[in-house]
Design a protein around this motif. Structure first.
Motif: not given
Length: 182
Positions: A140-162
């Motif tokens: 997951s990546i949590s991105m800063s949006v303005e001073s106190s909000s966020r956008a989160i992207i989550i990717v899940s696939g198989g077992v390859d975390t990298a």
């Protein structure tokens, strides 16, 4: 209705709980979530930096041409999150979710601060967390949006975390210019 894999549903459910629970920063210090005090850009009227953005449309836009079906509201957080799944990979199917959370800082609710890394995309701070909640093959990546909000992207696939983290980073770069600045 299409059912999502347990990993993404678990991660989205955890994000839903995080909205009402204590939040923890990357250094592990617990803080109350509190009431948001977001400075709105001129285009938003509700104090929510995402009021003029649709998370499903944004997810579809950043995944355009990648073979994913149209994104749908999440079962866990339909008002703030959308998901889609490319099932052509069989056991290595890829789930992608996008959450737009006003009043939550990008540093809140990092489940494994020792694994997380921080960085910037075009000057926008983010936190990347491989295997959030111990889910192998997820990132997951949590991105800063303005001073106190966020956008989160989550990717899940198989077992390859990298590989999931690489995909998450690519999607975050596509999402960045579509988010409010500040």
């Amino acid at each position: 209705m299409k059912f999502r894999t347990p990993k993404v549903t678990l991660l989205l459910g955890s994000a839903a709980l995080a909205l009402t629970a204590c939040s923890s920063t990357v250094d592990g210090a617990a803080q109350s979530s509190g009431t948001p005090s977001v400075a709105s850009p001129p285009s938003t009227s509700s104090g929510n930096p995402f009021s003029d953005r649709n998370q499903c449309a944004l997810l579809d836009q950043i995944l355009s041409g990648a073979g994913f079906p149209k994104a749908a509201p999440s079962i866990a957080q339909g008002r703030k999150a959308c998901t889609t799944q490319k099932t052509s990979g069989g056991i290595n199917a890829t789930d992608v979710a996008l959450l737009l959370q006003e009043g939550q800082r990008y540093t809140d609710n990092i489940s494994s601060p020792d694994k997380a890394r921080s960085g910037k995309i075009n000057g926008r701070p983010f936190i990347e967390e491989p295997e959030p909640l111990g889910s192998s093959g997820a990132c997951s990546i949590s991105m800063s949006v303005e001073s106190s909000s966020r956008a989160i992207i989550i990717v899940s696939g198989g077992v390859d975390t990298a590989a999931s983290c690489g995909t998450t980073e690519d999607l975050a770069k596509k999402l960045d210019p579509l988010l409010p600045k500040g």
